[in-house]
Design a protein around this motif. Structure first.
Motif, short mmCIF file in Angstrom:
data_model
loop_
_atom_site.label_atom_id
_atom_site.label_comp_id
_atom_site.label_asym_id
_atom_site.label_seq_id
_atom_site.Cartn_x
_atom_site.Cartn_y
_atom_site.Cartn_z
N SER A 1 0.83 -1.22 0.00
CA SER A 1 0.00 0.00 0.00
C SER A 1 0.85 1.26 0.00
N ALA A 2 2.00 1.21 0.66
CA ALA A 2 2.87 2.39 0.72
C ALA A 2 3.44 2.74 -0.65
N GLY A 3 3.61 1.75 -1.49
CA GLY A 3 4.19 2.00 -2.81
C GLY A 3 3.17 2.36 -3.87
N ALA A 4 1.92 2.48 -3.50
CA ALA A 4 0.86 2.77 -4.47
C ALA A 4 0.66 4.27 -4.64
N GLY A 5 0.06 4.65 -5.76
CA GLY A 5 -0.12 6.06 -6.08
C GLY A 5 -1.25 6.74 -5.34
N SER A 6 -2.33 6.04 -5.06
CA SER A 6 -3.49 6.65 -4.41
C SER A 6 -3.96 5.72 -3.29
N PRO A 7 -4.81 6.21 -2.40
CA PRO A 7 -5.34 5.33 -1.36
C PRO A 7 -6.08 4.10 -1.94
N LEU A 8 -6.83 4.31 -3.02
CA LEU A 8 -7.53 3.19 -3.63
C LEU A 8 -6.54 2.18 -4.22
N ASP A 9 -5.52 2.67 -4.89
CA ASP A 9 -4.48 1.78 -5.42
C ASP A 9 -3.78 1.05 -4.28
N GLY A 10 -3.58 1.73 -3.17
CA GLY A 10 -2.96 1.11 -2.00
C GLY A 10 -3.81 0.00 -1.43
N LEU A 11 -5.10 0.23 -1.35
CA LEU A 11 -6.03 -0.80 -0.87
C LEU A 11 -5.99 -2.01 -1.78
N ARG A 12 -6.08 -1.76 -3.07
CA ARG A 12 -6.05 -2.84 -4.06
C ARG A 12 -4.74 -3.64 -3.95
N ALA A 13 -3.61 -2.93 -3.92
CA ALA A 13 -2.30 -3.60 -3.86
C ALA A 13 -2.16 -4.41 -2.57
N ALA A 14 -2.63 -3.86 -1.46
CA ALA A 14 -2.53 -4.57 -0.19
C ALA A 14 -3.37 -5.84 -0.20
#
Length: 191
Positions: A73-86
């Motif tokens: 999540s820390a490496g993602a561009g947005s909070p939504l991208d962080g949620l998805r990646a996590a």
């Protein structure tokens, strides 16, 4: 004077994870010792028994899953991208379908053992808690989400279900399947 440990728990648990991925519930302490390059007595002395090793693996899996989620999540561009990646990161390390099935084969053993069932409950709670934190951060992008607690539980159900289903009926890569199914849920919450 106590002699310092020259063999780390991490080394033994990594070996145990590799061996359970190869052999599933029928693995032996001898196989773990061989993978770690140590004597069987070193593994038995450290964990007491196969059951003790499985309990330690449960605790390590929880720590590792939460750490993986935070890193993703820390490496993602947005909070939504962080949620998805996590969410994708939780089980993406299961490997190929056979390895995943062997790891998940331990799930049955964990469910019938009261101590490991409790540790599995702690694992699910820790993952759900991290998902809830990430959902809260992404709420502006998810106006249709049912609220952080229920959204996190739903995402946990999706990733648990996908990982089991994919290990039985593998088509494509697990990460791709997780992304597709997580996105299907998240897209519904964007409306």
């Amino acid at each position: 004077m106590v002699r310092p440990r020259s063999i780390s728990d991490e080394r033994l648990l990594t070996a145990a994870s590799t061996v359970t991925g190869r052999h599933g519930p029928g693995f032996t302490l001898a196989q773990v010792a061989a993978e770690a390059g140590v004597a069987v007595g070193s593994v038995a002395k450290r964990f007491g028994s196969k059951d003790g090793l499985l309990q330690a693996l449960c605790v390590e899996a929880t720590r590792s899953a939460v750490e993986s989620m935070r890193t993703a999540s820390a490496g993602a561009g947005s909070p939504l991208d962080g949620l998805r990646a996590a969410a994708v990161s939780v089980y993406v390390g299961l490997g190929d379908a056979e390895t995943a099935a062997n790891h998940l084969g331990l799930l049955g053993m964990d469910i019938v053992d009261p101590v490991r069932r409790a540790l599995l409950g702690e694992h699910f709670t820790a993952v759900e808690t991290e998902l809830r934190r990430l959902v809260r951060l992404a709420l502006k992008e998810l106006p249709g989400a049912p609220g952080p607690a229920r959204a996190a539980r739903t995402l946990l159900d999706v990733i648990n279900g996908v990982s089991i289903d994919w290990s039985i009926r593998p088509k494509g890569k697990l990460a791709d399947r997780l992304e597709q199914d997580i996105d299907a849920v998240l897209m519904g919450w964007m409306k």
